[in-house]
Enzyme design. Structure first.
Site, PDB file in Angstrom:
ATOM      1  N   GLU A 184      48.558  47.667  38.317  1.00 33.32           N
ATOM      2  CA  GLU A 184      48.492  46.445  39.133  1.00 33.32           C
ATOM      3  C   GLU A 184      49.504  45.401  38.676  1.00 33.32           C
ATOM      4  O   GLU A 184      49.189  44.559  37.835  1.00 33.32           O
ATOM      5  CB  GLU A 184      47.067  45.862  39.074  1.00 33.32           C
ATOM      6  N   LYS A 226      48.008  49.394  42.651  1.00 33.68           N
ATOM      7  CA  LYS A 226      47.244  48.285  43.205  1.00 33.68           C
ATOM      8  C   LYS A 226      48.246  47.166  43.440  1.00 33.68           C
ATOM      9  O   LYS A 226      48.732  46.539  42.497  1.00 33.68           O
ATOM     10  CB  LYS A 226      46.138  47.859  42.241  1.00 33.68           C
TER      11      LYS A 226
HETATM   12  P1  13P Z   1      41.053  39.939  43.919  1.00 33.03           P
HETATM   13  O1  13P Z   1      40.844  40.871  45.076  1.00 33.03           O
HETATM   14  O2  13P Z   1      40.039  38.839  43.835  1.00 33.03           O
HETATM   15  O3  13P Z   1      42.479  39.470  43.811  1.00 33.03           O
HETATM   16  O4  13P Z   1      40.794  40.794  42.602  1.00 33.03           O
HETATM   17  C1  13P Z   1      41.316  42.064  42.517  1.00 33.03           C
HETATM   18  C2  13P Z   1      41.532  42.411  41.123  1.00 33.03           C
HETATM   19  O5  13P Z   1      41.019  43.389  40.644  1.00 33.03           O
HETATM   20  C3  13P Z   1      42.415  41.545  40.327  1.00 33.03           C
HETATM   21  O6  13P Z   1      42.763  42.205  39.151  1.00 33.03           O
END
Ligand code: 13P
Length: 340
Positions: A177, A219
């Site tokens: 991510e 992600k």
């Molecule tokens: P949000 O969807 O609230 O951005 O959170 C996703 C997430 O896992 C952030 O690391």
């Protein structure tokens, strides 16, 4: 490294009509969220709240996996079943957040680097035994005057690659991510440029560390206008720019892409996903991995009261269902009104 298990896990994570619930908020973030509903944030209140989400009847139709926090993966349902065991019985994959947070990046004012590589091999082995089949690591990229720097993109990409390699070695699918924050006054054009640079750096590092693209899930943050920019791009523009960046940077070999919601409103996050998933001929399935956009309405319905658990579950079920439809390009705004 069990490639068959990795392939099966990755395919399940992005299975048609399903997506991921991110419930891996640190205790500090949980406290911030619980404050908005005047609820004390204790180990027990966190367990009760997470438990009501996980035991929502029928949620498994739309939820393929849940990202847990270290505390949560060891907690139990009201009936005394460990959360990961309960999920596995429902066909939901337990996942785990394994980074230890974004810290100030030395000599780079205003920028962060995510830590947590020390001891990760051992922690992954322990999490696998507890049932975790995928893991998340979040890098944070801030857009501002003269940032992100090359140093920041490179340091975060390197950490993501080290973590991803360790995950695959442990037969755990890495969910990488690199989040470009939507905070700030920047334009959507600037967000697109930074998102592309962050993904290029990330995939170069993955490649340098022999990470198998067939066994990794991205992600991604969507390409959106900065929160305080005067021109807020519409749904189609967000979809078009986000997909352009992904097509330029993400290998077709990858099994899927999931999105974070990043502070978008619940319905915007759904509408954006729906617009992207409606596009024909994409090389990967797209779905959601939302925390706030899946939980806001449930948290507000709950208000820290056991008596509201049913209402909170209905709110969560609704958002999960809407996003499940959106991941197939089958969502319509009218469906929100019908439920209201
Ligand atoms: P949000 O969807 O609230 O951005 O959170 C996703 C997430 O896992 C952030 O690391």
């Amino acid at each position: 490294m069990d490639k068959k298990l990795l392939s099966n896990t990755a395919a399940t994570m992005v299975a048609k009509g399903r997506g991921i619930l991110a419930a891996d908020e640190s205790s500090g973030t949980c406290e911030t969220r619980f404050k908005t509903i005047n609820t004390a944030c204790t180990e027990e209140s966190r367990r009760a709240y997470r438990g009501l989400l996980f035991t929502t009847p029928g949620a498994e139709q739309f939820i393929s996996g849940v990202i847990l926090y270290d505390e949560t993966i060891r907690q139990k349902t009201d009936d005394g079943v460990l959360f990961p065991d309960y999920m596995a019985r429902k066909g939901i994959l337990p996942g785990i957040k394994v980074d230890s947070g974004a810290k100030n990046l030395a000599l780079c004012p205003g920028e962060k680097v995510t830590e947590g590589l020390d001891g990760l091999r051992e922690r992954l082995a322990a999490y696998f035994k507890l049932g975790a089949r995928f893991a998340k690591w979040r890098a944070v990229i801030t857009i501002g005057d003269g940032i992100p720097s090359h140093t920041c993109l490179y340091a975060n990409a390197h950490a993501l690659a080290r973590y991803a390699a360790l995950c695959q070695d442990a037969s755990i699918v890495p969910m990488i991510e690199p989040e470009v924050l939507l905070d700030g006054g920047h334009s959507i054009e600037r967000c697109e440029e930074v998102s592309e640079a962050a993904l290029r750096a990330t995939y170069a590092a993955l490649s340098a560390h022999n990470v198998s693209f067939e066994h990794v899930i991205l992600k991604a943050s969507m390409v959106v206008s900065g929160k305080t920019n005067a021109r807020q791009a519409g749904v189609d523009e967000v979809a078009e720019r986000t997909l352009r960046v992904l097509k330029r940077t993400v290998p077709a070999a990858q099994p899927g892409v999931v999105f974070l919601s990043g502070g978008q409103s619940d319905v915007s996050a759904t509408a954006h996903l729906n617009a992207m998933a409606s596009m024909k001929g994409l090389p990967w399935p797209l779905t959601f991995s939302y925390s706030r956009a899946l939980q806001n309405s449930a948290l507000n319905a709950w208000q820290g009261q056991n008596a509201n658990a049913g209402a909170a579950q209905r709110a969560f079920h609704h958002r999960a269902q809407m996003n499940g439809l959106a991941s197939q390009g089958r969502w319509k705004a009218e469906l929100e009104k019908q439920a209201a």
